[in-house]
Design an enzyme around this catalytic site. Structure first.
Site, short mmCIF file in Angstrom:
data_model
loop_
_atom_site.label_atom_id
_atom_site.label_comp_id
_atom_site.label_asym_id
_atom_site.label_seq_id
_atom_site.Cartn_x
_atom_site.Cartn_y
_atom_site.Cartn_z
CB CYS A 7 34.95 -36.61 -5.86
SG CYS A 7 36.19 -35.77 -4.82
CD GLU A 44 27.83 -30.00 10.99
OE1 GLU A 44 28.90 -30.60 10.77
OE2 GLU A 44 27.75 -28.77 11.05
CB CYS A 90 35.06 -33.24 -1.94
SG CYS A 90 34.63 -32.61 -3.59
CB CYS A 115 37.95 -30.97 -4.10
SG CYS A 115 38.15 -32.77 -4.20
CB CYS A 168 36.69 -33.64 -8.29
SG CYS A 168 35.93 -32.72 -6.93
CG ASP A 213 29.67 -21.94 6.31
OD1 ASP A 213 30.43 -22.71 6.93
OD2 ASP A 213 29.61 -20.72 6.52
CG ASP A 269 27.30 -25.73 8.03
OD1 ASP A 269 27.79 -26.70 8.62
OD2 ASP A 269 27.85 -24.61 7.96
#
Length: 456
Positions: free
Chosen positions: A361, A305, A358, A377, A380, A387, A213
């Site tokens: 989860c 990406e 996330c 999150c 969870c 990042d 990333d």
């Protein structure tokens, strides 16, 4: 196909000879462009007179052989000095024009993707980067590996050793196809285009998968937890660049309206500024090469990406830092280095919500502001660096693909953004959740089994 680029140390006589060849390329380019424009304008004028198409002036072919044939017929009148330069110099200008005209025509008809390509323009002696390309004749590296021989230019001294290329040539695993001499940042370079036989390689960890990333605070955050600092070379050299820019503005520069030529001190100040910019570019290029080489040699699968860098540059507050980081260059280098080292590069879909998902989860947030540097999150309770969470989701995407190679992996039914208050996925593997219809391509022959619930 591989390129080897070396710096040159030219004496004044050799530099004048290279500039003469670059000027010959420019003359041939401008002459052929003027002839093509004249024929096109004549045909356009004849159409306004109502002349049928079959009676118009004969069209001029834009292919390189046709332009070369026309040049050879007219070079005695256009350039009586043509024998002083290699024929490859004129071929350089004609080849550049043939490519430019083809790109312009393909862009108009829709055969070429990307930005619209404009019609070729004339090359200026003062604003054009001098360059000449040799494809025939004597092109070799001397046994001492510190000199090269080029047609009509003779023996040129290298600023650095060419042992890497010389070893391949001596072993018979490489063949030189062309050599291009170009001035970049105040220094002359020679680039050899080589057809090389590369040995089959394997990464040090073939089964390893790493998500990368890229960002501004850290140049790259890996799914392994490693943080690559952003050196920000342009920001570090900005003080020096501003000083040189102000010094340049105080000199008497060129004026195209009045035809005033720049002073000698202006030319010297412009050369100093150009060298400073070249140093920043070289530092950035060196750092990116070291990073991408390490990733390609170490890991069997690299996931990145598909960033819209052009759209990101529209943010005037971050444009300078984004351009300084070189996001597109990282992906470009990983594309060929992973194939060289026997790995593969996977490119996540542009609209895949790697930062909003996330990694624990698989829940997808409907909205995540850029200022939120930690991912919280609500399902969870995971709290993780933004990042690092995105890099982990990218690494998890590799489990869904069983095809090697590089290029963007399109998301089936991908949307342009995550809808506010839309659907989120729960109870899914990390990195495979969907928001709305945003998702990734499932394995071949299967369909996505989405478990969706309404966001609260």
């Amino acid at each position: 196909m591989q390129a080897y680029r070396f710096a040159l140390d030219l004496n004044p006589r050799q530099e004048r000879a290279v500039l003469a060849h670059a000027g010959a390329a420019r003359v041939a380019h401008n002459w052929a462009l003027a002839r093509v424009k004249a024929v096109m304008d004549q045909r356009a004028a004849e159409r306004t007179y109502g002349i049928p198409d079959d009676q118009l002036t004969a069209a001029m072919s834009w292919s390189l052989p046709a332009l070369r044939k026309a040049w050879n017929a007219a070079k005695a009148d256009v350039a009586p000095w043509w024998a002083e330069c290699s024929k490859e110099a004129f071929n350089t200008g004609l080849d550049a024009l043939a490519r430019a005209l083809k790109n312009w025509a393909d862009s108009r008809t829709g055969k070429r993707h990307g930005r619209t390509v404009g019609f070729p323009r004339y090359k200026s002696r003062r604003r054009t980067t001098p360059s000449v390309r040799f494809t025939t004749g004597t092109i070799r590296v001397e046994p001492d590996r510190t000199h090269v021989v080029l047609p009509r230019l003779g023996r040129l001294k290298l600023h650095e050793s060419a042992r890497k290329l010389a070893r391949r040539l001596e072993a018979g695993t490489a063949r030189i196809l062309s050599a291009t001499v170009r001035r970049d940042g105040g220094r002359w370079h020679v680039a050899f285009c080589v057809e090389a036989d590369r040995a089959d390689r394997r990464p040090n960890r073939p089964a390893s998968v790493v998500g990368v990333d890229v960002g501004i605070t850290h140049l790259a955050v890996l799914s392994t937890g490693e943080l690559i600092n952003n050196p920000r070379h342009f920001a570090a050299g900005q003080y020096r660049l501003r000083q040189l820019g102000r010094a340049l503005s105080r000199k008497t520069g060129p004026d195209r309206r009045t035809g005033r030529r720049p002073s000698r001190r202006w030319q010297q100040a412009a050369a100093r500024l150009g060298r400073a910019h070249a140093r920043v570019a070289n530092l950035r290029r060196d750092g990116l090469h070291k990073l991408t080489t390490r990733l390609a040699r170490e890991h069997g699968t690299v996931v990145v990406e598909d960033l819209n860098v052009t759209g990101m540059l529209a943010n005037r507050r971050l444009a300078r830092r984004i351009a300084d980081a070189g996001f597109a260059e990282i992906r470009r280098q990983l594309t060929y280095k992973t194939s060289w080292n026997g790995g593969r590069l996977l490119v996540a879909d542009r609209w895949y919500p790697s930062s909003k998902t996330c990694s624990g989860c698989g829940t997808v947030k409907a909205k995540l502001a850029l200022s939120e540097r930690e991912y919280h999150c609500q399902t969870c309770g995971l709290i993780r660096d933004r990042d690092g969470n995105a890099a982990a989701n990218l690494a998890a995407l590799a489990d869904q693909y069983d095809t090697a190679g590089s290029g963007p992996v399109a998301g089936r039914g991908a949307d342009r953004k995550t809808h506010i208050g839309g659907q989120v996925a729960t109870k899914r593997q990390p990195g495979t959740a969907s928001a709305g219809q945003t998702g990734t391509v499932p394995p071949q022959g299967e369909t996505a089994n989405r478990v969706l619930t309404r966001a609260h």
